[in-house]
Design an enzyme around this catalytic site. Structure first.
Site, PDB file in Angstrom:
ATOM      1  N   SER A  43       3.563   5.789  86.115  1.00  0.00           N
ATOM      2  CA  SER A  43       5.007   5.759  85.886  1.00  0.00           C
ATOM      3  C   SER A  43       5.393   5.411  84.458  1.00  0.00           C
ATOM      4  O   SER A  43       6.501   5.736  84.022  1.00  0.00           O
ATOM      5  CB  SER A  43       5.669   4.763  86.841  1.00  0.00           C
ATOM      6  OG  SER A  43       5.139   3.460  86.666  1.00  0.00           O
ATOM      7  N   ASP A 345      13.684  -2.775  86.033  1.00  0.00           N
ATOM      8  CA  ASP A 345      13.818  -2.861  87.487  1.00  0.00           C
ATOM      9  C   ASP A 345      12.842  -3.843  88.127  1.00  0.00           C
ATOM     10  O   ASP A 345      12.701  -3.870  89.346  1.00  0.00           O
ATOM     11  CB  ASP A 345      13.641  -1.474  88.115  1.00  0.00           C
ATOM     12  CG  ASP A 345      12.283  -0.848  87.786  1.00  0.00           C
ATOM     13  OD1 ASP A 345      11.449  -1.537  87.165  1.00  0.00           O
ATOM     14  OD2 ASP A 345      12.059   0.323  88.142  1.00  0.00           O
ATOM     15  N   HIS A 348       9.236  -2.002  85.674  1.00  0.00           N
ATOM     16  CA  HIS A 348       9.215  -1.166  84.474  1.00  0.00           C
ATOM     17  C   HIS A 348      10.159  -1.732  83.418  1.00  0.00           C
ATOM     18  O   HIS A 348      10.989  -2.584  83.714  1.00  0.00           O
ATOM     19  CB  HIS A 348       9.616   0.274  84.821  1.00  0.00           C
ATOM     20  CG  HIS A 348       8.831   0.864  85.944  1.00  0.00           C
ATOM     21  ND1 HIS A 348       9.274   0.821  87.262  1.00  0.00           N
ATOM     22  CD2 HIS A 348       7.632   1.491  85.970  1.00  0.00           C
ATOM     23  CE1 HIS A 348       8.369   1.399  88.043  1.00  0.00           C
ATOM     24  NE2 HIS A 348       7.367   1.812  87.284  1.00  0.00           N
TER      25      HIS A 348
END
Length: 394
Positions: A43, A345, A348
């Site tokens: 990610s 979040d 991240h």
């Protein structure tokens, strides 16, 4: 007198050999005008692959606001409020943002292609599942590399053209491997058990680099791990009243950060081995660990608020994070100014943190060895990239 002459000759000989060695090394790390970026990872580098792979009835959180609100003004599949490290690197090189391979409609991959998928692991998911570590999908590094090889006829045509494409690209190897550790840590598995995975993860990354070198790869940017002890998610999950477990300067969990250091040290040792075996290849270590940790040590110096361990987008608890009500869920809002936060979040980073990280890589000191951009400065100043803004000073 004879002994003095002998000593001088030895000194001159030593100087000559040292100069020759530096010249050889410099010639291998000389400035290159990268024509594209090829990306693998999770990610941290996913520019929309997981979103492209997902069913419309089971979309990732990155498909919903407030993801993407800062720069793109809509969700793009990136796990941030805006751009990622890879986006800022592309901007610096004067290249377009690297498109995700999956889900791109009429995608133009001439200047780059991205195979990174959120939640991806270095190791095969079947291996991790056998150990009891649940993986949401199987887009491991090996799978990404396999898909890349299968896509080459469409990306570049003839084998000779493909070799040129790979050789003229900056190959971003991750970050990858964090989820191999995250999944067992989320299950509260013992540290010693998770530590046994490190040599396997490092070996997998090394094998992928070696395979890409065989395909013509000449320049690799290989990120190390993040300081996991500074992760809002892990700080929430492993919260304790024992203050001795926390770093008094950063507030991060010391034992998890030591684990992150261990992974990064082992990776650097392996990269040194690969450099010796492949002296014609430029393998650059991206020190994500220290580039990130400095933001926690001196947040105000880099424009962040002192409560750097609080998520911008989240709800509840001392770190504004609740795994059952994560960012992107109904009723969970983002802070008013994400640029003041390091954590987006809880898992991240914000665009502002990504920019600081990228800045530390392209201008040093967190790229080892440092990039040589001497041949790019004039090109970057002249080059116009539609939709991109270059933020790095020349």
């Amino acid at each position: 007198m004879a002994s003095l002459d002998s000593h001088v000759l030895m000194k001159l000989g030593s100087l000559f050999l040292s100069t020759l060695f530096v010249s050889i090394v410099s010639s291998e790390s000389q400035c290159r005008n990268f024509e594209s970026i090829i990306s693998f990872g999770d990610s941290i580098a996913d520019t929309g692959n997981l979103l492209g792979l997902s069913d419309h009835n089971n979309l990732p959180m990155s498909a919903f606001p407030p993801y993407g609100e800062t720069f793109f003004h809509h969700p793009t599949g990136r796990f941030s409020d805006g751009r990622l490290i890879i986006d800022f690197i592309a901007e610096f090189l004067g290249l377009p943002y690297v498109p995700p391979y999956f889900g791109s409609t009429n995608g133009n991959f001439e200047k780059g292609v991205n195979f990174a998928v959120a939640s991806a692991t270095a190791l095969e998911s079947s291996f991790l599942e056998e150990k009891g570590y649940h993986c949401p999908h199987n887009f491991s590094l090996g799978v990404q590399l396999k898909i890349f090889k299968q896509s080459l006829p469409n990306l570049c045509g003839l084998p000779s053209d493909c070799r040129d494409m790979i050789g003229n690209a900056l190959i971003l190897m991750g970050e990858i491997g964090a989820n191999d550790y995250n999944f067992p840590f989320f299950q509260l598995r013992p540290l010693d058990e998770v530590k046994e995975l490190v040599p396997l993860v490092i070996s997998t990354i090394s094998s992928a680099i070696t395979e890409l070198i065989g395909m013509g790869g000449r320049t690799f940017l290989v990120p190390g791990g993040f300081p996991l002890g500074c992760s809002v998610a892990f700080l929430t999950l492993h919260q304790t009243s024992n203050m001795e477990e926390y770093d008094p300067l950063t507030g991060c969990l010391k034992w998890l950060n030591k684990f992150g250091e261990y992974h990064s040290e082992q990776l650097q040792e392996e990269l040194n081995r690969l450099r010796k075996l492949n002296p014609h290849v430029n393998i650059i270590y991206a020190d994500y660990y220290n580039a990130s940790l400095r933001l926690g040590r001196e947040p105000s110096k880099y424009g962040f608020i002192n409560r750097h361990l609080s998520a911008c987008c989240g709800v509840g608890g001392p770190y504004n994070f609740n795994l059952s009500r994560s960012c992107g869920s109904v009723g969970v809002e983002a802070c008013s100014d994400p640029s003041k936060y390091v954590a987006w979040d809880g898992l991240h980073m914000t665009e502002a943190a990504h920019k600081s990280m990228a800045d530390g890589l392209v201008k040093g000191p967190y790229a080892i060895p440092p990039f040589d951009w001497s041949c790019l400065s004039s090109m970057i100043k002249k080059k116009e990239v539609v939709g991109n803004t270059i933020f790095f000073d020349e």
